[in-house]
Structure formats: structure tokens, C-alpha cells
Design an enzyme around this catalytic site. Structure first.
Site, short mmCIF file in Angstrom:
data_model
loop_
_atom_site.label_atom_id
_atom_site.label_comp_id
_atom_site.label_asym_id
_atom_site.label_seq_id
_atom_site.Cartn_x
_atom_site.Cartn_y
_atom_site.Cartn_z
N LYS A 189 28.41 34.64 48.36
CA LYS A 189 28.52 33.47 47.49
C LYS A 189 29.75 32.66 47.86
CE LYS A 189 29.60 31.44 43.26
NZ LYS A 189 30.20 30.33 44.04
N SER A 243 41.03 33.99 42.75
CA SER A 243 42.12 34.03 41.78
C SER A 243 42.16 35.34 41.02
CB SER A 243 41.95 32.87 40.80
OG SER A 243 40.72 33.04 40.11
N GLU A 265 41.16 40.49 46.95
CA GLU A 265 42.24 39.79 47.67
C GLU A 265 42.60 38.61 46.79
OE1 GLU A 265 43.37 40.88 50.57
OE2 GLU A 265 41.81 42.38 50.84
N CYS A 300 46.72 31.35 50.56
CA CYS A 300 47.10 32.46 49.67
C CYS A 300 48.49 32.99 49.99
CB CYS A 300 46.06 33.57 49.73
SG CYS A 300 45.80 34.19 51.39
N GLU A 399 51.31 30.97 40.43
CA GLU A 399 50.78 30.44 41.69
C GLU A 399 50.25 29.03 41.43
OE1 GLU A 399 46.94 31.79 43.16
OE2 GLU A 399 47.82 31.98 45.15
P1 NAD Z 1 38.41 31.32 42.17
O1 NAD Z 1 38.78 32.69 41.73
O2 NAD Z 1 38.33 30.25 41.17
O3 NAD Z 1 36.96 31.37 42.89
C1 NAD Z 1 36.69 32.28 43.92
C2 NAD Z 1 35.20 32.56 43.94
O4 NAD Z 1 34.84 33.22 42.74
C3 NAD Z 1 34.34 31.30 44.03
O5 NAD Z 1 33.23 31.54 44.87
C4 NAD Z 1 33.88 31.13 42.59
O6 NAD Z 1 32.66 30.44 42.46
C5 NAD Z 1 33.73 32.58 42.14
N1 NAD Z 1 33.78 32.73 40.69
C6 NAD Z 1 34.33 31.89 39.77
N2 NAD Z 1 34.12 32.37 38.51
C7 NAD Z 1 33.46 33.54 38.65
C8 NAD Z 1 32.97 34.51 37.73
N3 NAD Z 1 33.12 34.36 36.41
N4 NAD Z 1 32.34 35.61 38.20
C9 NAD Z 1 32.19 35.78 39.55
N5 NAD Z 1 32.60 34.89 40.46
C10 NAD Z 1 33.24 33.77 40.03
O7 NAD Z 1 39.41 30.97 43.36
P2 NAD Z 1 39.50 29.60 44.19
O8 NAD Z 1 40.08 28.57 43.29
O9 NAD Z 1 38.21 29.34 44.89
O10 NAD Z 1 40.56 30.02 45.32
C11 NAD Z 1 41.93 30.00 45.12
C12 NAD Z 1 42.46 31.39 44.83
O11 NAD Z 1 42.11 32.29 45.87
C13 NAD Z 1 43.98 31.43 44.78
O12 NAD Z 1 44.40 32.25 43.73
C14 NAD Z 1 44.37 32.05 46.11
O13 NAD Z 1 45.61 32.67 46.16
C15 NAD Z 1 43.26 33.02 46.30
N6 NAD Z 1 43.16 33.40 47.73
C16 NAD Z 1 43.56 34.66 48.10
C17 NAD Z 1 43.50 35.05 49.45
C18 NAD Z 1 43.92 36.44 49.89
O14 NAD Z 1 43.60 36.83 51.02
N7 NAD Z 1 44.61 37.20 49.07
C19 NAD Z 1 43.03 34.14 50.40
C20 NAD Z 1 42.64 32.85 49.97
C21 NAD Z 1 42.70 32.51 48.63
#
Ligand code: NAD
Length: 495
Positions: A189, A243, A265, A300, A399
Site C-alpha cells: 500500500k 509516522s 520504521e 526520516c 518531528e
Molecule cells: P503516515 O504514517 O501518515 O503514512 C504512512 C502510510 O501509512 C501511508 O501509506 C498511509 O496511507 C498509511 N496509513 C495512514 N493511516 C493509516 C491507518 N490508520 N492504518 C494503516 N495505515 C495507515 O506517514 P507519512 O506522512 O506518509 O510519512 C512521513 C513519516 O514517515 C514521518 O514520520 C517520517 O519520519 C516517517 N519515515 C520514516 C522512515 C524510516 O526509515 N524510519 C523513512 C521515511 C519516512
């Protein structure tokens, strides 16, 4: 050498409405509702992606399970799987510019970085795990003479991979390639704001010979599609990047369904620690600016807290502010741009809100922090440097995921360690010093998955990336990632 004219030709290509990729072919979603893709470059409508339902997710999981049980991939000889993964890498490389431009139109990353970090990393990742496939052995246990203990490493089954909008191709490949290498099937997804390149990747995998049903890509909202994958009784592993809030939900889904394994992650608030004896302050400032401002801070591992020893504090603030001011913000598809667009209007508003809160808390805005280029219709802001930040302020703890740098002064090594470890996160860090002993002590003392010394942000596939504390529990990259997608099985023979 990439020509601007080649990029400009690709940016004009119309993108048709996108479907779901299930069972090796494009399929419409159950309902005709779609999600609009808005380009952050100009705020204009780019195309639509399908809004999948729970029933669509169920179809995708069934397709993955059938493929797994049929053994078309899971029981294919390792050399056969290797050939397909290497072919995927080749096709990604051959179509690198097309993939990079498509991704930039979707999420606004500057093209230079997108080329390196998206198709570049994705191809390298498929190649790395492709080459590893026929070099992974099981074990013979050191038992007594009358028994034989064999330890097999088996594919787990169906992996649900949920990824964010920053660097989707790279992060997607970090999940897909090791999971596929070990013979699993997947339901992937992508994030609503960056699905297009991962849909293309599904097509590329099929072209390379990945059997149908092994990789399924389901687009739509997190609350429906993500939750349906997380709650599904027939998904064995969840591999997530995103997140902390959503990460917590995934743990709940697992607990409320089939106790599937969950690898997270998550976010970071990474400290970049500059001691007064840093070997080269000019270089430290340039690298630190890149480490927080590239891709508008939407990385990230971004070094969002600059911890500077008092003696060099003023000099460092001056140097890094000069870099922030000099960086060219603008059209992410121009080769001259240093910083592209913020990925969405919502993210831009959130960044601007953090600027206000930092000032309200008593931080001193040295440069940047304002919206610019509004006339383009896109989402751009100047990178900001904040001084006089204390560890208890919001900008030092939360963050932002935007181009905002919090400068925090420190007195000595003990003070630096205390401040560096003062957040809930533990993803990345860096230390700049000429003293080898200080460097080693800091590497040991800082709670983070990676600690750079006299650089920031470098790594490759040979080393793991994963968080400590609330930055997560899994590892992408390196051979360690294979552990997430395998189960150990013991065979115990009485001789
Ligand atoms: P997000 O958590 O909002 O979304 C990530 C994914 O989760 C998306 O595909 C989203 O559609 C899905 N999602 C959202 N709500 C959900 C739910 N209720 N149930 C299941 N899935 C759901 O994150 P984002 O805004 O897309 O990305 C930014 C975040 O990702 C930041 O916190 C960043 O630090 C983190 N990040 C971490 C790494 C790492 O390797 N640690 C790498 C890149 C980004």
C-alpha cells in the site's frame, strides 16, 4: 549526463487514471471513487488513483496467498528468483529518468536527489537482495553425536507493506526486494500522495517475470486500505515505514487480529553534534545544511537538531544560515534547484505552524521559514534556521518533517549526550570531532540506529537502517532485513 530537455519532455506526459494491480493485472476498484493526485509543483490535478475498499484488499490478500501456496515463486529455485530480481534492477535502471520525473511530479522532491535516491537506490536494492538469494544458508546445530539439528530459514507467507510518500520507490524497494528474495508474496500500500512510481514498479516486476499474484499494489486511504491490511487474518507480517501515530495503530491491529509480526520504521528528531574541535567547520556546516534541508526536510533521518558547542556556536549559526539562504528553492524538475516543493499543502501548513510555535516558544528565527513562489500554485518555503532553542521547546522535541533546523548550544560532552538523548526518538545522529576517543564515546552513548562521524547522512545497502526507542523496531537494508521476512524452523533427527 541528464539533459534538462529530456526532463521537460517527460514532465508533459499525460498520466491516465490508475487502477489496482492484483493477480498480475490491472483491475478497477470495487467502487468508482478515486483519489485526486495534486502535483505540489503547481497545485494542479495530475491524475487519479483508485480508492480501494476492504473487499479490494481482501482480493489482493487472497491473490497473494494463492500465489504463495501454489509455489510459483515461494518454491522457485533460488537461482530463478535471483534472475528475476536482477532483471527488475536492470529495467528500473533503464527507465530511471522516467520513474524519477513521475515521482517528482507526484511528491515534489528535487530531481537530482530523486534520481539518486529513488530509481538509483531501488535498482541497487533489488540487485543487492537478488545477489544475496543463493548465498544464504541454513544451519547445522552443534548437537551431540546421536542427534542432528537442522535450522531451516523459510518464507513467512503474505507480507503487507505500507509505505510513506517521501522516497516511495526507495523505501518500497527496501521492503519488496528482501521479502521477494526469501520467497514471500506481498500486498503493498503506497501513500495517497505518492503512489504513481510504485504502481509503475508493479508493472516492471511483471515484465521482469515475477509470477502473477506475488506482488499486489492496492492504493487508497490509510484508514481503509491500511487498516484492512493491518487487520487481515491472512497477512503474516506487516512491514511499515511512516509516522509514530500510525505505527501504534498497526501494533493494535496485530493484537486485535492474528498477532501478525509488525516491523516499524518510524520518525526521528536526529541530533547533529558539532564539537569545537570539529576537523572542518565549513564542511560541517555545508553537510548539516544538506542533512536537514534537502527534500524540504522530508527525510526520516534529517538532522533536525544542530547541537553546537558554545565556543563555535556563533560561527556555525552564521555559516549554516548562509547555506540556507543560498540554497535555490523552486521547480523540482529544474536541474538547478537545490530544494523542491513541500509534498502537499497540508504539510506546508503544518511546517508554517511549527515556525509560529517556535517563535512563540522564544526561539530566534535567524533566516527563512516563509512561504514563497505562491504565484506558481505550488507549495514552497524557504529553509529556516532557529537559534536559542532549548531542549524542552516543541521544535526540539517534535518531528516537523519540514526544512526547519533547531540550533541548541551545549557546554561539554556530558551536556551533548544528555540533550542528544532527550527526545522519544532514536533514529540517526552525527558527531563532528577531531578526537577519536570523543567520537567512540559519543557513538556508544547516543541512542540511535546510526551515528555518523564527521559526516551526515551517508550509508549504503551493506548497513542496516532502523530506529532505537520510539523510532521503531525493524531494520531495512543489509542482510539483517532478511530476518523480517523469514521464519526459522528446526528439524530434529534422532540418529
Ligand atoms: P503516515 O504514517 O501518515 O503514512 C504512512 C502510510 O501509512 C501511508 O501509506 C498511509 O496511507 C498509511 N496509513 C495512514 N493511516 C493509516 C491507518 N490508520 N492504518 C494503516 N495505515 C495507515 O506517514 P507519512 O506522512 O506518509 O510519512 C512521513 C513519516 O514517515 C514521518 O514520520 C517520517 O519520519 C516517517 N519515515 C520514516 C522512515 C524510516 O526509515 N524510519 C523513512 C521515511 C519516512
Amino acid at each position: 549526463m541528464i539533459q534538462q530537455s529530456s526532463i521537460d519532455a517527460l514532465r508533459r506526459i499525460e498520466i491516465p487514471p490508475q487502477s489496482l494491480f492484483i493477480g498480475g493485472r490491472w483491475q478497477p476498484a470495487e467502487t468508482e471513487e478515486a483519489v485526486d493526485c495534486i502535483s505540489p509543483i503547481d497545485g494542479r490535478h495530475l491524475t487519479t488513483i483508485a480508492r480501494a475498499s476492504r473487499a479490494d484488499v481482501d482480493r489482493a490478500v487472497q491473490s497473494a496467498r494463492l500465489a504463495f501456496e501454489a509455489g510459483r515463486w515461494s518454491r522457485m529455485a533460488p537461482a530463478g528468483r535471483k534472475k528475476v530480481l536482477l532483471r527488475i534492477a536492470e529495467i528500473i535502471e533503464a527507465r530511471a529518468l522516467e520513474l524519477a520525473v513521475l515521482g517528482v511530479r507526484d511528491n515534489g522532491t528535487e530531481i537530482g536527489m530523486a534520481l539518486r535516491a529513488e530509481p538509483g537506490s531501488a535498482a541497487a536494492t533489488f540487485r543487492y537482495y537478488g545477489e544475496a538469494i543463493d548465498k544464504i544458508y541454513g544451519e547445522i546445530a552443534p548437537t551431540g553425536p546421536s542427534v542432528l539439528g537442522l535450522v531451516h530459514r523459510e518464507a513467512v507467507g503474505v507480507v503487507g507493506a505500507i509505505v510513506p510518500w517521501n522516497m516511495p520507490l526507495m523505501i518500497g524497494a527496501w521492503k519488496l526486494a528482501p521479502a521477494l528474495a526469501m520467497g514471500n508474496s506481498l500486498v503493498l500500500k503506497p501513500a495517497e500522495a505518492a503512489s504513481l512510481t510504485l504502481l509503475k514498479l508493479a508493472e516492471i516486476c511483471a515484465e521482469a517475470g515475477l509470477p502473477e499474484g506475488v506482488l499486489n499494489v492496492v492504493t487508497g486511504s490509510g484508514s481503509v486500505v491500511g487498516e484492512a491490511i493491518g487487520m487481515h487474518m491472512d497477512v503474516d507480517v506487516l512491514a511499515f515505514t511512516g509516522s509514530n501515530g500510525v505505527g501504534r495503530r498497526l501494533l493494535e491491529y496485530s493484537a486485535r487480529s492474528n498477532l501478525k509480526r509488525v516491523y516499524l520504521e518510524l520518525g526521528g528528531k536526529s541530533p547533529n553534534v558539532i564539537f569545537a574541535d570539529a576537523p572542518d567547520l565549513a564542511k560541517a556546516a555545508a553537510v548539516a545544511a544538506n542533512g536537514i534541508f534537502r527534500n524540504s526536510g522530508q527525510v526520516c533521518v534529517a538532522g533536525s537538531r544542530l547541537l553546537v558547542q558554545r565556543g563555535v556556536h556563533d560561527e556555525m549559526v552564521g555559516r549554516i544560515s548562509a547555506h540556507a539562504t543560498a540554497m535555490k528553492v523552486g521547480d523540482p524538475l529544474s536541474l538547478e534547484t537545490d530544494i523542491g516543493a513541500v509534498s502537499s499543502e497540508r504539510q506546508l501548513e503544518s511546517n508554517l505552524d511549527y515556525v509560529k510555535r517556535a517563535e512563540g516558544d522564544g526561539g530566534r528565527r535567524v533566516v527563512g521559514g516563509e512561504r514563497i513562489l505562491q504565484e506558481t500554485g505550488g507549495y514552497y518555503m524557504r529553509p529556516a534556521v532557529f537559534d536559542a532553542i532549548t531542549p524542552d521547546m516543541t521544535l526540539a522535541r517534535e518531528e516537523v518533517f519540514g526544512p526547519l533546523l533547531a540550533v541548541i548550544p551545549f557546554e561539554d560532552e556530558a551536556d551533548a549526550i544528555r540533550i542528544a538523548n532527550s527526545t522519544e526518538y532514536g533514529l540517526a545522529a552525527a558527531v563532528w570531532t577531531s578526537d577519536l576517543s570523543t567520537a567512540h564515546r559519543m557513538v556508544r552513548a547516543i541512542q540511535a540506529g546510526i551515528v555518523h562521524v564527521n559526516t551526515y547522512g551517508g550509508s549504503d545497502l551493506t548497513v542496516p537502517l532502523g530506529g532505537h526507542k520510539q523510532s521503531g523496531n525493524g531494520h531495512d537494508k543489509s542482510l539483517h532485513a532478511l530476518e523480517k521476512y523469514t521464519s526459522l524452523k528446526t528439524a530434529w533427527f534422532q540418529l
